[in-house]
Structure formats: C-alpha cells, structure tokens
Design a protein around this motif. Structure first.
Motif, PDB file in Angstrom:
ATOM      1  N   ARG A  16       0.283  14.498   4.314  1.00 20.28           N
ATOM      2  CA  ARG A  16       0.548  13.154   4.018  1.00 20.28           C
ATOM      3  C   ARG A  16       1.668  12.684   5.174  1.00 20.28           C
ATOM      4  NH1 ARG A  16       2.358  12.240  -2.139  1.00 20.28           N
ATOM      5  NH2 ARG A  16       0.985  10.415  -2.121  1.00 20.28           N
ATOM      6  N   ALA A  17       2.018  13.624   6.108  1.00 22.56           N
ATOM      7  CA  ALA A  17       3.157  13.319   6.759  1.00 22.56           C
ATOM      8  C   ALA A  17       2.528  12.082   7.985  1.00 22.56           C
ATOM      9  CB  ALA A  17       3.681  14.392   7.927  1.00 22.56           C
ATOM     10  N   VAL A  18       1.209  12.077   8.393  1.00 26.15           N
ATOM     11  CA  VAL A  18       0.827  11.380   9.314  1.00 26.15           C
ATOM     12  C   VAL A  18      -0.288  10.336   8.731  1.00 26.15           C
ATOM     13  CG1 VAL A  18      -0.473  11.359  11.589  1.00 26.15           C
ATOM     14  CG2 VAL A  18       1.232  13.165  11.030  1.00 26.15           C
ATOM     15  N   PRO A  19      -0.100   9.194   8.175  1.00 28.02           N
ATOM     16  CA  PRO A  19      -1.050   8.538   7.464  1.00 28.02           C
ATOM     17  C   PRO A  19      -1.940   7.610   8.227  1.00 28.02           C
ATOM     18  CG  PRO A  19       1.056   7.124   7.486  1.00 28.02           C
ATOM     19  CD  PRO A  19       1.248   8.487   8.024  1.00 28.02           C
ATOM     20  N   ALA A  63      11.720   2.272  -5.898  1.00 29.22           N
ATOM     21  CA  ALA A  63      10.581   1.953  -4.969  1.00 29.22           C
ATOM     22  C   ALA A  63       9.775   2.968  -4.485  1.00 29.22           C
ATOM     23  CB  ALA A  63      11.147   1.036  -3.867  1.00 29.22           C
ATOM     24  N   VAL A  64      10.721   3.949  -4.004  1.00 33.07           N
ATOM     25  CA  VAL A  64       9.899   5.399  -3.553  1.00 33.07           C
ATOM     26  C   VAL A  64       9.129   6.136  -4.476  1.00 33.07           C
ATOM     27  CG1 VAL A  64      10.507   7.789  -2.639  1.00 33.07           C
ATOM     28  CG2 VAL A  64      11.517   5.848  -1.521  1.00 33.07           C
ATOM     29  N   HIS A  65       9.752   6.088  -5.781  1.00 29.79           N
ATOM     30  CA  HIS A  65       9.016   6.756  -7.022  1.00 29.79           C
ATOM     31  C   HIS A  65       7.766   6.019  -7.456  1.00 29.79           C
ATOM     32  CE1 HIS A  65       8.250   9.192 -10.575  1.00 29.79           C
ATOM     33  NE2 HIS A  65       8.467   8.166 -11.293  1.00 29.79           N
ATOM     34  N   GLY A  66       7.900   4.673  -7.422  1.00 30.35           N
ATOM     35  CA  GLY A  66       6.818   3.889  -7.810  1.00 30.35           C
ATOM     36  C   GLY A  66       5.689   3.752  -6.962  1.00 30.35           C
ATOM     37  N   TYR A  67       6.018   4.136  -5.762  1.00 26.28           N
ATOM     38  CA  TYR A  67       4.902   4.339  -4.530  1.00 26.28           C
ATOM     39  C   TYR A  67       4.871   5.454  -4.093  1.00 26.28           C
ATOM     40  CZ  TYR A  67       5.089  -0.813  -5.369  1.00 26.28           C
ATOM     41  OH  TYR A  67       4.901  -1.904  -6.102  1.00 26.28           O
ATOM     42  N   ARG A  68       5.155   6.729  -4.532  1.00 26.44           N
ATOM     43  CA  ARG A  68       5.227   8.028  -3.969  1.00 26.44           C
ATOM     44  C   ARG A  68       3.966   8.520  -3.550  1.00 26.44           C
ATOM     45  NH1 ARG A  68       5.780   7.879  -9.435  1.00 26.44           N
ATOM     46  NH2 ARG A  68       4.266   9.048 -10.766  1.00 26.44           N
ATOM     47  N   HIS A  70       1.592   6.398  -2.217  1.00 30.97           N
ATOM     48  CA  HIS A  70       1.350   5.959  -1.000  1.00 30.97           C
ATOM     49  C   HIS A  70       1.723   6.872   0.557  1.00 30.97           C
ATOM     50  CE1 HIS A  70       0.817   2.964   2.348  1.00 30.97           C
ATOM     51  NE2 HIS A  70       0.245   1.959   1.507  1.00 30.97           N
ATOM     52  N   PRO A  71       0.668   6.867   1.347  1.00 31.26           N
ATOM     53  CA  PRO A  71       0.953   7.575   2.491  1.00 31.26           C
ATOM     54  C   PRO A  71       2.289   7.213   3.427  1.00 31.26           C
ATOM     55  CG  PRO A  71      -1.543   6.906   2.422  1.00 31.26           C
ATOM     56  CD  PRO A  71      -0.680   6.099   1.404  1.00 31.26           C
ATOM     57  N   ASP A  72       2.618   6.160   3.445  1.00 31.08           N
ATOM     58  CA  ASP A  72       3.756   5.537   4.207  1.00 31.08           C
ATOM     59  C   ASP A  72       4.899   6.515   3.507  1.00 31.08           C
ATOM     60  OD1 ASP A  72       2.389   4.425   6.035  1.00 31.08           O
ATOM     61  OD2 ASP A  72       2.544   2.232   5.348  1.00 31.08           O
ATOM     62  N   THR A  73       4.903   6.225   2.170  1.00 30.56           N
ATOM     63  CA  THR A  73       5.985   6.928   1.323  1.00 30.56           C
ATOM     64  C   THR A  73       6.144   8.554   1.553  1.00 30.56           C
ATOM     65  OG1 THR A  73       6.096   5.342  -0.170  1.00 30.56           O
ATOM     66  CG2 THR A  73       7.109   7.113  -0.883  1.00 30.56           C
ATOM     67  N   GLY A  74       5.177   9.192   1.727  1.00 27.94           N
ATOM     68  CA  GLY A  74       4.995  10.555   2.012  1.00 27.94           C
ATOM     69  C   GLY A  74       5.617  10.777   3.542  1.00 27.94           C
ATOM     70  N   ALA A  75       5.013   9.869   4.344  1.00 25.40           N
ATOM     71  CA  ALA A  75       5.437  10.384   5.804  1.00 25.40           C
ATOM     72  C   ALA A  75       6.981   9.986   6.099  1.00 25.40           C
ATOM     73  CB  ALA A  75       4.698   9.430   6.589  1.00 25.40           C
ATOM     74  N   TYR A  76       7.519   8.954   5.271  1.00 31.04           N
ATOM     75  CA  TYR A  76       8.750   8.653   5.394  1.00 31.04           C
ATOM     76  C   TYR A  76       9.679   9.732   4.797  1.00 31.04           C
ATOM     77  CZ  TYR A  76      13.026   6.021   4.235  1.00 31.04           C
ATOM     78  OH  TYR A  76      14.240   5.457   4.040  1.00 31.04           O
ATOM     79  N   LEU A  77       9.361  10.372   3.528  1.00 27.30           N
ATOM     80  CA  LEU A  77      10.171  11.359   3.009  1.00 27.30           C
ATOM     81  C   LEU A  77      10.021  12.676   4.043  1.00 27.30           C
ATOM     82  CD1 LEU A  77       9.191  10.751  -0.789  1.00 27.30           C
ATOM     83  CD2 LEU A  77      11.456  10.249   0.477  1.00 27.30           C
ATOM     84  N   GLU A  78       8.800  12.739   4.763  1.00 25.75           N
ATOM     85  CA  GLU A  78       8.459  14.115   5.227  1.00 25.75           C
ATOM     86  C   GLU A  78       9.683  14.051   6.601  1.00 25.75           C
ATOM     87  OE1 GLU A  78       6.808  16.654   5.257  1.00 25.75           O
ATOM     88  OE2 GLU A  78       6.205  16.166   3.184  1.00 25.75           O
ATOM     89  N   GLN A  79      10.277  12.859   6.832  1.00 19.80           N
ATOM     90  CA  GLN A  79      11.201  12.697   7.978  1.00 19.80           C
ATOM     91  C   GLN A  79      12.555  13.180   7.681  1.00 19.80           C
ATOM     92  OE1 GLN A  79      11.266   8.576   9.120  1.00 19.80           O
ATOM     93  NE2 GLN A  79       9.269   8.494   9.452  1.00 19.80           N
TER      94      GLN A  79
END
Length: 145
Positions: A16-19, A63-68, A70-79
C-alpha cells in the motif's frame, strides 16, 4: 529464540506504500490536516494546552482509523517519522462546522471530533491526502499558534 511482537491491530501491507500508478503522482506530498478551534484555548473557555492537543490527537486518529483502508492512508503511515501533519486554526465553533460542511460537499474524507459528554465540536481532521488536492479548501485558515 526470535522475539515476537504481538500487536492488537493488523500491520498495513507494504504494497500500500505506493498508491499511484506513475512516478509523478508517487512524488505527491501526503499531508494530514488537523483543524482545531482556536477559541478553546482563549478566554472565556481557557482550556489547558494538553486538553486542546488531545482534541487534535483524537480527531487525527479517528480520521486515520476511519480511512485506514484508503491507499493514501497506508502510504502516509508507511512514511513513519517522515509523516507530515499541518495543524490549522478555525476561529470558533461556527467556522469549524462550516468547514466540515464544505469538506462534505466537496467529497473530502474527514472526521469531526465532538467532545462528550458536553457535545462540543472541537476539531476536525482529514485523512491523509496529496497536499494539492486539499490545500485549496484550507488556504484561508492560519496555522495554529
């Protein structure tokens, strides 16, 4: 014997790190915007700094949990430590609620945090987005000071 970490939640898959499908889009800066009511920390309310910060934390996590998924959320957390968060100020309750309505009309994913049992809207947070997608809707707000 190897140590094992038992987490109460599933790890996000690295895939998910690269959506995005192309390299130009992959370079888009992901940002989570958090908008706190500025009047909470000023008289007559005069909430303690920790209480105001907690409101932002609650909204951001919701917000992060609610949209966990979504590919952008996964990519954001991978940072990890490179995540970018911008904290803005809504002057009062009415402006925060107006922003929430605008975001809803624009189809932008967010969570409005309401402190309970008092029922006071205190903060909202968007899920992580490429900055260029959401900044135009937030440019009239100032950084929280």
């Amino acid at each position: 014997m190897a140590a094992r970490c038992l987490l109460p939640y599933p790890l996000l898959p690295a895939a998910r790190a690269v959506p995005y499908g192309n390299m130009a889009a992959a370079k888009a800066v992901l940002v989570q915007y958090v908008v706190l009511r500025g009047d909470l920390a000023r008289p007559p309310r005069s909430w303690p700094l920790g209480a105001v910060v907690a409101q932002g934390c609650h909204a951001a996590l919701a917000a992060v949990h609610g949209y966990r998924e979504h590919p952008d959320t996964g990519a954001y957390l991978e940072q990890g430590g490179a995540m970018r968060t911008v904290v803005l100020e809504a002057p009062d309750e009415n402006s925060l609620l107006a922003l929430a309505e605008l975001l809803k009309l624009q189809g932008l994913d967010h969570r409005l945090w309401v402190e309970n049992p008092e029922g006071i809207p205190t903060c909202l947070a968007l899920r992580p987005y490429p900055k260029n997608q959401v900044h135009p809707h937030l440019r009239n707000l100032k950084l929280l000071k």
